[in-house]
Design a protein around this motif. Structure first.
Motif, short mmCIF file in Angstrom:
data_model
loop_
_atom_site.label_atom_id
_atom_site.label_comp_id
_atom_site.label_asym_id
_atom_site.label_seq_id
_atom_site.Cartn_x
_atom_site.Cartn_y
_atom_site.Cartn_z
N LYS A 176 21.02 10.13 111.52
CA LYS A 176 21.23 10.97 112.70
C LYS A 176 22.49 10.45 113.37
CE LYS A 176 17.92 8.26 115.45
NZ LYS A 176 16.70 8.34 116.27
N ALA A 177 22.87 11.04 114.47
CA ALA A 177 24.14 10.68 115.10
C ALA A 177 24.27 9.17 115.32
CB ALA A 177 24.28 11.42 116.43
N HIS A 178 25.30 8.59 114.73
CA HIS A 178 25.66 7.18 114.91
C HIS A 178 24.63 6.20 114.34
CE1 HIS A 178 28.66 8.92 117.46
NE2 HIS A 178 27.81 9.23 118.44
N VAL A 179 23.73 6.67 113.49
CA VAL A 179 22.72 5.78 112.90
C VAL A 179 22.62 6.07 111.40
CG1 VAL A 179 20.32 5.01 112.93
CG2 VAL A 179 21.39 5.77 115.05
N SER A 180 22.84 5.04 110.59
CA SER A 180 22.74 5.20 109.13
C SER A 180 21.28 5.06 108.68
CB SER A 180 23.59 4.15 108.43
OG SER A 180 23.01 2.86 108.59
N ASP A 181 21.03 5.42 107.43
CA ASP A 181 19.69 5.26 106.87
C ASP A 181 19.21 3.81 106.96
OD1 ASP A 181 19.44 7.90 106.22
OD2 ASP A 181 19.78 7.66 104.07
N VAL A 182 20.09 2.88 106.62
CA VAL A 182 19.70 1.47 106.60
C VAL A 182 19.43 0.95 108.01
CG1 VAL A 182 20.42 -0.86 105.96
CG2 VAL A 182 20.96 1.05 104.46
N GLU A 183 20.27 1.32 108.95
CA GLU A 183 20.06 0.90 110.35
C GLU A 183 18.74 1.45 110.89
OE1 GLU A 183 24.87 0.82 111.31
OE2 GLU A 183 23.63 2.57 111.80
N TYR A 184 18.47 2.70 110.58
CA TYR A 184 17.23 3.33 111.02
C TYR A 184 16.03 2.66 110.35
CZ TYR A 184 13.76 7.02 111.84
OH TYR A 184 12.63 7.72 112.20
N THR A 185 16.17 2.34 109.07
CA THR A 185 15.10 1.67 108.32
C THR A 185 14.75 0.33 108.96
OG1 THR A 185 15.69 2.68 106.20
CG2 THR A 185 14.54 0.58 106.12
N LEU A 186 15.76 -0.46 109.28
CA LEU A 186 15.51 -1.77 109.87
C LEU A 186 14.85 -1.63 111.24
CD1 LEU A 186 15.78 -4.75 109.43
CD2 LEU A 186 18.11 -4.67 110.30
N ASP A 187 15.26 -0.64 111.98
CA ASP A 187 14.65 -0.38 113.29
C ASP A 187 13.17 -0.04 113.13
OD1 ASP A 187 15.11 0.16 116.25
OD2 ASP A 187 14.27 2.08 115.62
N LEU A 188 12.84 0.79 112.14
CA LEU A 188 11.44 1.16 111.90
C LEU A 188 10.61 -0.04 111.46
CD1 LEU A 188 11.82 4.56 109.98
CD2 LEU A 188 11.06 4.23 112.34
N LEU A 189 11.17 -0.85 110.57
CA LEU A 189 10.44 -2.02 110.09
C LEU A 189 10.15 -3.01 111.21
CD1 LEU A 189 12.25 -2.62 106.68
CD2 LEU A 189 9.84 -2.04 106.97
N CYS A 190 11.12 -3.18 112.09
CA CYS A 190 10.93 -4.12 113.20
C CYS A 190 9.89 -3.62 114.20
CB CYS A 190 12.26 -4.37 113.91
SG CYS A 190 13.42 -5.34 112.94
N LYS A 191 9.79 -2.31 114.32
CA LYS A 191 8.81 -1.73 115.24
C LYS A 191 7.40 -1.69 114.64
CE LYS A 191 12.06 1.31 117.67
NZ LYS A 191 12.53 2.71 117.80
N TYR A 192 7.32 -1.81 113.33
CA TYR A 192 6.02 -1.69 112.65
C TYR A 192 5.20 -2.95 112.90
CZ TYR A 192 2.69 -0.25 109.07
OH TYR A 192 1.56 0.15 108.41
N GLU A 193 4.05 -2.79 113.50
CA GLU A 193 3.25 -3.94 113.92
C GLU A 193 2.09 -4.20 112.96
OE1 GLU A 193 1.96 -3.16 117.87
OE2 GLU A 193 3.95 -3.42 118.77
N LYS A 194 1.83 -5.46 112.74
CA LYS A 194 0.69 -5.94 111.96
C LYS A 194 0.56 -5.28 110.59
CE LYS A 194 -1.93 -7.03 116.14
NZ LYS A 194 -3.16 -6.77 116.94
N PRO A 195 1.57 -5.43 109.74
CA PRO A 195 1.45 -4.87 108.39
C PRO A 195 0.32 -5.53 107.61
CG PRO A 195 3.35 -6.33 108.55
CD PRO A 195 2.84 -6.15 109.94
#
Length: 523
Positions: free
Chosen positions: A196-215
């Motif tokens: 999406k605007a100003h965010v690559s797939d990899v940057e978005y992926t890392l953001d999602l992984l960091c937000k994911y709690e208690k895997p």
């Protein structure tokens, strides 16, 4: 393919003779006009060809009845027997398509679940995808969307897979970790420059992984996190990571050190100082500020994100400010609070601009640095020693003192420096993660900063894990390699006793070289 009349007779023959007919016999009966069951192995190789496309009749009820029996035979016996060919040419998918059209046009959810389990074993190709798309369109559920997404991913159609995973997520009330990991893998495999605007797939992926709690599946989570970090960091930084050594080289070094150890047990003494340039070079290297600065200067995405965050018109040098921001975070992670809205850009820019970077002055290791870079022979020379020299025992004693001194140094560095530093970096990483992820409006900046902080921590953890078995369970050879690596990495630490310890080792090497030089044959 056979007419229904002939198929009926062949199926009857199979039923009557199923105890003595082989799977190949049965396949010949239902796929060949004139099967010769008496043919030997060689003749069958020339006469029999495995079907690629099954042609099922469906004009009459009798057609459907006997073709249903044929399909059952294919699914129960032929597919397991000819698995590779059957998967390649979509035998199960052909059978299922017929079932849905003429046998079970309105399957129950239980039947669909059975179909999906079988389809999961099929190759991710067009027939399978078309069937899964049919299920989703007729019965739109998150379960069916996830199955389709998985097939799209297997076919490397990542755009379609991502769309299905996202649709499934919107329909779900409960988190699905397997689907989440599948979605993350698709983003990492696609690596599109702009999710999406100003965010690559990899940057978005890392953001999602960091937000994911208690895997629940920690192993898969860590693997994906490592992949995301690796994809985000520049190649020049990744080149200084630990290198996997060749297993045969490791065995060779182990046998060599074992031989020398046995020699010592039986009275022989060694004057060689244990040193393996390859093993030392492959060991984990810590990440230092100058490494990070060089990489940050090349990160256009992070610089642009910082400009947007602080209003670009007020910034003279986003590269310098990014560097100062990194220094500030290492000194006090709470500086990240200043990047959360509402942002006082002018005040923050002024604060960052006043930071004076503390240059990391590496400790001068002298001749030890020469050895680390070029090997022992670069310092000691290649002269041939006189093994009968009357003062030979002095060389042995000096060598043993060096080995003991260096091992003591390695143990001290491991326990008093690395172990404590690891605890500090772990705490630092958790603080940075808490202040960064989900708090900054610029994901490119928050993901980038987290990636560098994670890599910083991971290098310390890797060094700790590498040294631990060598120092606790290794032989002198392995302990000495840990000592050489400790010397290499200790240069950037500020400790009162470090200089004294290093100087003592340096002096002992000077003594060793002096004794050794006196015992070299003169040409």
């Amino acid at each position: 393919m056979l007419s229904t009349k002939i198929l009926k007779l062949r199926l009857s023959r199979i039923e009557k003779g199923k105890e003595h007919l082989s799977t190949q016999d049965k396949l010949m009966l239902v796929s060949m006009d004139s099967p010769d069951l008496s043919a030997n192995f060689i003749l069958r190789l020339f006469k029999m060809t495995l079907p690629k496309q099954w042609k099922f009749q469906h004009e009459t009820e009798e057609d459907i009845f006997y073709n249903t029996q044929l399909i059952q035979l294919i699914e129960d016996e032929f597919i397991p027997a000819y698995e590779f060919h059957a998967r390649k040419h979509a035998w199960y998918e052909q059978c299922l398509m017929y079932r849905l059209n003429f046998i079970t046009p309105e399957p129950t959810q239980q039947q669909i679940n059975v179909f999906l389990r079988h389809l999961d074993q099929c190759l991710d190709q067009l027939p399978k995808i078309e069937l899964l798309l049919y299920f989703l369109q007729k019965y739109p559920t998150a379960q069916h969307a996830i199955a389709l997404a998985k097939a799209y991913a297997g076919a490397q159609q990542y755009n379609q897979a991502i769309q299905q995973y996202e649709w499934a997520q919107r329909q779900s009330t409960q988190p699905n970790e397997v689907a989440f990991y599948g979605y993350i893998e698709c983003l990492l495999n696609r690596r599109q420059g702009e999710y999406k605007a100003h965010v690559s797939d990899v940057e978005y992926t890392l953001d999602l992984l960091c937000k994911y709690e208690k895997p629940i599946d920690q192993k898969s989570y860590k693997k994906l996190l490592d992949r995301a970090i690796t994809a985000l960091l520049p190649q020049q930084l990744l080149q200084t990571r630990a290198i996997e050594t060749n297993v045969f080289s490791d065995v060779g070094r182990g046998l060599n050190s074992l031989g020398k150890s046995l020699g010592g047990i039986f009275g022989a003494r060694d004057f060689y100082i244990p040193y393996s340039k390859e093993l030392i070079a492959s060991a984990p290297q810590l990440l230092h500020d100058h490494d990070v600065f060089e990489s940050l200067s090349q990160s256009q995405a992070m610089r642009s994100a910082l400009q947007r965050l602080l209003s670009s018109s007020e910034i003279d040098s986003s590269e310098q400010l990014l560097k100062f921001l990194w220094i500030s975070i290492q000194q006090d992670p709470d500086i990240l609070n200043s990047l959360q809205p509402p942002i006082d850009s002018a005040h923050l820019i002024q604060s960052l601009s006043k930071i004076e970077p503390i240059e990391q002055q590496a400790l001068d290791l002298g001749q030890l640095q020469l050895i680390l870079e070029q090997g022992l022979s670069a310092y000691l020379g290649d002269g041939r020693l006189n093994k009968q020299h009357p003062e030979r025992h002095h060389l042995y004693e000096c060598r043993d003192e060096i080995v003991q001194q260096m091992i003591d140094f390695a143990v001290w560095f491991y326990r008093d420096i690395v172990e404590i530093y690891l605890e500090q970096q772990n705490l630092q990483l958790q603080q940075v993660k808490q202040l960064l992820i989900g708090q900054l409006p610029e994901i490119a900046l928050s993901s980038g900063l987290f990636a560098y902080q994670f890599e910083h921590y991971q290098r310390v953890q890797a060094l700790f894990d590498w040294m631990k078995p060598k120092l606790e369970k290794g032989n002198d050879f392995e302990k000495m390699q840990a000592a050489w690596v400790a010397l290499r990495e200790a240069r950037y630490f500020d400790d009162d006793s470090l200089i004294t310890r290093v100087q003592s080792i340096q002096q002992k090497f000077v003594e060793y070289k002096s004794i050794r030089d006196q015992q070299i044959f003169l040409h």
